[in-house]
Design a protein around this motif. Sequence first.
Motif, PDB file in Angstrom:
ATOM      1  N   PHE A   1      29.504  58.046  -2.032  1.00 33.85           N
ATOM      2  CA  PHE A   1      30.169  58.937  -1.088  1.00 33.85           C
ATOM      3  C   PHE A   1      31.406  58.244  -0.523  1.00 33.85           C
ATOM      4  N   HIS A   2      32.246  58.997   0.141  1.00 34.07           N
ATOM      5  CA  HIS A   2      33.457  58.454   0.738  1.00 34.07           C
ATOM      6  C   HIS A   2      33.085  57.408   1.794  1.00 34.07           C
ATOM      7  N   GLY A   3      33.708  56.224   1.673  1.00 29.69           N
ATOM      8  CA  GLY A   3      33.431  55.156   2.616  1.00 29.69           C
ATOM      9  C   GLY A   3      32.489  54.091   2.100  1.00 29.69           C
ATOM     10  N   PHE A   4      31.913  54.292   0.905  1.00 30.88           N
ATOM     11  CA  PHE A   4      30.896  53.365   0.429  1.00 30.88           C
ATOM     12  C   PHE A   4      31.444  51.967   0.155  1.00 30.88           C
ATOM     13  N   PHE A   5      32.718  51.850  -0.173  1.00 32.51           N
ATOM     14  CA  PHE A   5      33.296  50.596  -0.664  1.00 32.51           C
ATOM     15  C   PHE A   5      33.081  49.436   0.303  1.00 32.51           C
ATOM     16  N   GLY A   6      33.162  49.699   1.598  1.00 35.93           N
ATOM     17  CA  GLY A   6      33.026  48.628   2.578  1.00 35.93           C
ATOM     18  C   GLY A   6      31.610  48.363   3.041  1.00 35.93           C
ATOM     19  N   MET A   7      30.610  49.068   2.503  1.00 41.39           N
ATOM     20  CA  MET A   7      29.247  49.001   3.036  1.00 41.39           C
ATOM     21  C   MET A   7      28.385  48.000   2.282  1.00 41.39           C
ATOM     22  N   THR A   8      28.841  46.764   2.213  1.00 43.27           N
ATOM     23  CA  THR A   8      28.120  45.761   1.428  1.00 43.27           C
ATOM     24  C   THR A   8      26.814  45.318   2.077  1.00 43.27           C
ATOM     25  N   ARG A   9      26.604  45.611   3.339  1.00 48.46           N
ATOM     26  CA  ARG A   9      25.315  45.291   3.981  1.00 48.46           C
ATOM     27  C   ARG A   9      24.198  46.202   3.479  1.00 48.46           C
ATOM     28  N   PHE A  10      24.552  47.343   2.919  1.00 48.48           N
ATOM     29  CA  PHE A  10      23.558  48.356   2.590  1.00 48.48           C
ATOM     30  C   PHE A  10      23.560  48.806   1.136  1.00 48.48           C
TER      31      PHE A  10
END
Length: 325
Positions: free
Chosen positions: A291-300
């Motif tokens: 989904f949009h925004g996933f690129f920065g969500m490396t914690r999850f």
Amino acid sequence: MTLEDQASRVIAQLNALGRPTFQDVGPQRARKGFEEMPPAGEFVDVASTQDRTIRGPDGNDIAVRIYRPGDGAATADRNGALGCLVYFHGGGWVVGSIETHDRTCRSLTMLAGVVTVSVDYRMAPEDPFPAPPNDCCTATQWVCDNAAELGVDPQRVAVGGDSAGANLAAAVALMCRDGAARGDACAQPALQVLIYPVTDFDRDTHSMIANAEGYLLTRDTMAWFDDLYCPQSQRKNPYAAPLAVDDPSGAAPAFVIVAGHDPLRDEGVEYAQKLADAGVPTTLVEYPGQFHGFFGMTRFLDQAHEAQEITALAMGRALSPALGD
């Protein structure tokens, strides 16, 4: 395709929060809320960071944060000069900052072995189009003009960003191409890194309708961003809507990532295809279950790690020193 398992859990948790939309609270409260969100990216140590202020195109101040990767960076030439990424944060040209994207910049700095210069450009509605792309182009030129001080090679500078930041990176690539064609002393990026870019103002694409609600970025929020950022009279200006460019040939090579459950998916794919059709070397990578925004969500998200790693590889190829350097 359905959401990837980890992505599905993240989206379910975000939707369960029941937070008001940006358009419900207005720009100021939206910014405050966005800044206060817990970071979704892992913290990565870099060798150093430096906050500076540079002069903008209208006499304004532009804050930048400079990240250094340390000794042994992959893009260092025999003189120690590094490749560089000039990064523009996302947030619909209305929210976001160098603080909200600090962890993404840290990660890309270390993964690619580059100096990263993150740019706090002016934002709408106080400073609508063309202020943001003008600031970003000025910051890119500043990096090249001050390459020796920054320890970078001015021939190995990429521009990049996510969402609205990717829109600005694409605009800067076109602005630099057009400036060079006019004979201006304009830096030509070695690569444009476009992470789920905004490339148009068409809110009736298939992906915009199919992903209108429920996947973090909504169609209504995107339309709100559009209205604050760009007047109707400028929505076919390629520096606002890169997809409107008649012929993008001669622009910097492109690396494009899109997500399947993103309202912006179709315009990202279409712009990548337009670049490729014009002879611009272009790599398009799609994550169908994200989904949009996933690129920065490396914690999850494991796929956020993967996306950052392949982005860094693309940057490494484009920004590596030439043989013999």
